[in-house]
Design a protein around this motif. Structure first.
Motif, PDB file in Angstrom:
ATOM      1  N   LEU A  93      17.246   0.553   0.262  1.00 34.53           N
ATOM      2  CA  LEU A  93      16.690   0.408   1.619  1.00 34.53           C
ATOM      3  C   LEU A  93      17.465   1.121   2.707  1.00 34.53           C
ATOM      4  O   LEU A  93      17.090   1.562   3.673  1.00 34.53           O
ATOM      5  N   GLN A  94      18.912   0.975   2.514  1.00 29.74           N
ATOM      6  CA  GLN A  94      19.816   1.503   3.301  1.00 29.74           C
ATOM      7  C   GLN A  94      19.627   3.237   3.308  1.00 29.74           C
ATOM      8  O   GLN A  94      19.784   3.933   4.464  1.00 29.74           O
ATOM      9  N   VAL A  95      19.360   3.572   2.133  1.00 27.39           N
ATOM     10  CA  VAL A  95      19.119   5.104   2.010  1.00 27.39           C
ATOM     11  C   VAL A  95      17.823   5.563   2.590  1.00 27.39           C
ATOM     12  O   VAL A  95      17.554   6.510   3.028  1.00 27.39           O
ATOM     13  N   LEU A  96      16.728   4.582   2.478  1.00 24.86           N
ATOM     14  CA  LEU A  96      15.508   4.920   2.952  1.00 24.86           C
ATOM     15  C   LEU A  96      15.437   5.038   4.691  1.00 24.86           C
ATOM     16  O   LEU A  96      15.152   5.761   5.390  1.00 24.86           O
ATOM     17  N   ASP A  97      16.319   3.933   5.238  1.00 23.04           N
ATOM     18  CA  ASP A  97      16.389   4.132   6.708  1.00 23.04           C
ATOM     19  C   ASP A  97      17.702   3.199   6.944  1.00 23.04           C
ATOM     20  O   ASP A  97      17.709   1.946   7.312  1.00 23.04           O
ATOM     21  N   PRO A  98      18.774   4.034   7.120  1.00 29.51           N
ATOM     22  CA  PRO A  98      20.113   3.502   7.356  1.00 29.51           C
ATOM     23  C   PRO A  98      20.187   2.803   8.716  1.00 29.51           C
ATOM     24  O   PRO A  98      21.119   2.019   9.082  1.00 29.51           O
ATOM     25  N   ARG A  99      19.257   3.245   9.829  1.00 29.12           N
ATOM     26  CA  ARG A  99      19.533   2.482  11.102  1.00 29.12           C
ATOM     27  C   ARG A  99      18.670   1.286  11.075  1.00 29.12           C
ATOM     28  O   ARG A  99      18.429   0.816  12.256  1.00 29.12           O
ATOM     29  N   ALA A 100      18.006   1.023  10.067  1.00 31.50           N
ATOM     30  CA  ALA A 100      16.848  -0.209  10.156  1.00 31.50           C
ATOM     31  C   ALA A 100      17.550  -1.548  10.496  1.00 31.50           C
ATOM     32  O   ALA A 100      18.635  -1.890  10.152  1.00 31.50           O
ATOM     33  N   SER A 101      16.723  -2.245  11.325  1.00 33.41           N
ATOM     34  CA  SER A 101      17.315  -3.639  11.336  1.00 33.41           C
ATOM     35  C   SER A 101      16.945  -4.436  10.500  1.00 33.41           C
ATOM     36  O   SER A 101      16.317  -4.126   9.534  1.00 33.41           O
ATOM     37  N   LEU A 107      10.421  -5.856   6.466  1.00 32.21           N
ATOM     38  CA  LEU A 107       9.224  -5.195   6.526  1.00 32.21           C
ATOM     39  C   LEU A 107       9.004  -4.104   5.318  1.00 32.21           C
ATOM     40  O   LEU A 107       7.864  -4.099   4.800  1.00 32.21           O
ATOM     41  N   TYR A 108      10.097  -3.103   5.029  1.00 35.64           N
ATOM     42  CA  TYR A 108       9.900  -2.305   3.990  1.00 35.64           C
ATOM     43  C   TYR A 108       9.766  -3.054   2.605  1.00 35.64           C
ATOM     44  O   TYR A 108       9.004  -2.682   1.637  1.00 35.64           O
ATOM     45  N   ARG A 109      10.244  -4.196   2.470  1.00 32.86           N
ATOM     46  CA  ARG A 109       9.999  -5.085   1.301  1.00 32.86           C
ATOM     47  C   ARG A 109       8.822  -5.398   0.870  1.00 32.86           C
ATOM     48  O   ARG A 109       8.425  -5.749  -0.065  1.00 32.86           O
ATOM     49  N   THR A 110       8.082  -5.944   1.952  1.00 30.91           N
ATOM     50  CA  THR A 110       6.805  -6.465   1.976  1.00 30.91           C
ATOM     51  C   THR A 110       5.579  -5.600   2.190  1.00 30.91           C
ATOM     52  O   THR A 110       4.417  -6.081   2.045  1.00 30.91           O
ATOM     53  N   ASP A 111       5.717  -4.597   2.965  1.00 33.38           N
ATOM     54  CA  ASP A 111       4.750  -3.682   3.502  1.00 33.38           C
ATOM     55  C   ASP A 111       4.754  -2.561   2.784  1.00 33.38           C
ATOM     56  O   ASP A 111       5.575  -1.593   3.393  1.00 33.38           O
ATOM     57  N   PHE A 112       3.989  -1.873   1.968  1.00 35.82           N
ATOM     58  CA  PHE A 112       4.121  -0.872   1.328  1.00 35.82           C
ATOM     59  C   PHE A 112       3.653   0.294   2.315  1.00 35.82           C
ATOM     60  O   PHE A 112       4.333   1.436   1.959  1.00 35.82           O
ATOM     61  N   ILE A 113       2.739   0.015   3.230  1.00 30.39           N
ATOM     62  CA  ILE A 113       2.392   1.143   4.130  1.00 30.39           C
ATOM     63  C   ILE A 113       3.593   1.454   5.062  1.00 30.39           C
ATOM     64  O   ILE A 113       3.756   2.698   5.147  1.00 30.39           O
ATOM     65  N   ALA A 118       8.080   5.590   5.966  1.00 29.63           N
ATOM     66  CA  ALA A 118       9.603   5.793   6.068  1.00 29.63           C
ATOM     67  C   ALA A 118      10.036   6.897   5.103  1.00 29.63           C
ATOM     68  O   ALA A 118      11.070   7.570   5.183  1.00 29.63           O
ATOM     69  N   LEU A 119       9.244   6.937   3.913  1.00 30.16           N
ATOM     70  CA  LEU A 119       9.802   7.831   2.829  1.00 30.16           C
ATOM     71  C   LEU A 119      10.017   9.182   2.847  1.00 30.16           C
ATOM     72  O   LEU A 119      10.957   9.812   2.762  1.00 30.16           O
TER      73      LEU A 119
END
Length: 217
Positions: A93-101, A107-113, A118-119
Motif C-alpha cells: 500500500l505504501q508503494v502504491l500511494d506513499p502520500r495516502a492518508s 479504501l484501497y483495501r476495500t475498493d478495487f476500483i 491508483a496503480l
C-alpha cells in the motif's frame, strides 16, 4: 541474461519461469516434494549469479511458463495481497500511494476500483504480482506457454514433458475451484479500459479479452 524468477531441475531438464498469480504455489510445492534437485530461484538469490544457472537456462532445457488473463490476474493479486492482506500488505500500500492518508489506504483495501485507478502511476505496477506478464518474461524464449484458464490440460503437457505425468493428481490446485464473483464483476467500464492499456502487450501477445460473466439458465 536478464534476471527472472525461475525454478530449475537438471535431472528433469526444465526451467520454469514463474509468473505470480498463475497457480505457482501449488506447482512449486509439488516440484519441491517430487524432484530431488529442484531449485527455486529469485533474481536476488546469489545463485542466480552463478554461471551454471545461466548456462543451463540458455541450454536446450524445456522452458515453460504460465500466463493468465490480465483482468482476472489483477483481481486475484488485489484480493490476495491487498484486500485479504498478507505480511507485505502495508508495504504494498505504501508503494502504491506513499502520500495516502489512512482513509485512502483503507479504501484501497476495500475498493478495487480505487486501487486500479491508483496503480498505473505507482511503483507497485513494477512489482511481480502486478507487473505485466510480458515484462516479467521479457527476453525469454519459451518452449511452451501454458494458460491458467486451462490449467489442468496445460499442466498435463508440462508434466508429460518433464516425465511426471503419472503424478498429475498429486497437485491440489488441479482440483481446486474459486466459487466467488467472476472477475468481470469487479470492473466498471473505466477501470476495464485502464487495465486494457496497462496490460496491452499481454492482451495482444496472448490474445486475451475482457469476458463478461457467463449467464446461467
Amino acid at each position: 541474461m536478464r534476471k527472472h524468477n525461475v525454478s530449475v531441475s537438471v535431472e528433469r531438464n526444465f526451467a520454469w519461469f514463474r509468473v505470480a498469480k498463475t497457480g505457482t504455489r501449488s506447482l512449486n510445492r509439488f516440484l519441491e516434494e517430487t524432484v530431488s534437485d529442484y531449485c527455486y530461484l529469485r533474481p536476488f538469490d546469489e545463485t542466480m549469479q552463478e554461471a551454471w544457472v545461466q548456462d543451463f537456462v540458455e541450454s536446450n532445457c524445456f522452458k515453460f511458463s504460465f500466463v493468465r488473463n490480465p483482468w482476472d490476474r489483477l483481481v486475484s493479486g488485489w484480493r490476495n495481497k491487498i484486500q485479504y492482506g498478507s505480511a507485505r500488505t502495508e508495504k504494498f500500500l505504501q508503494v502504491l500511494d506513499p502520500r495516502a492518508s489512512e482513509t485512502e489506504l483503507a479504501l484501497y483495501r476495500t475498493d478495487f476500483i480505487a486501487f486500479v485507478h491508483a496503480l498505473p502511476d505507482s511503483k507497485l505496477a513494477s512489482d511481480n504480482h502486478f507487473q505485466s506478464q510480458s515484462a516479467i518474461l521479457q527476453g525469454v524464449k519459451l518452449d511452451f506457454t501454458a494458460r491458467f484458464e486451462r490449467y489442468n490440460g496445460d499442466l498435463g503437457v508440462v508434466l508429460d514433458r518433464i516425465g511426471l505425468s503419472d503424478r498429475a493428481e498429486s497437485i491440489p490446485h488441479m482440483n481446486k475451484s474459486w466459487s466467488g464473483m467472476h472477475y468481470s464483476q469487479y470492473y466498471d467500464s473505466e477501470t476495464r479500459d485502464l487495465v486494457s492499456e496497462l496490460f496491452r502487450e499481454d492482451i495482444i501477445r496472448w490474445g486475451y479479452a475482457f469476458v463478461e460473466e457467463p449467464k446461467v439458465g
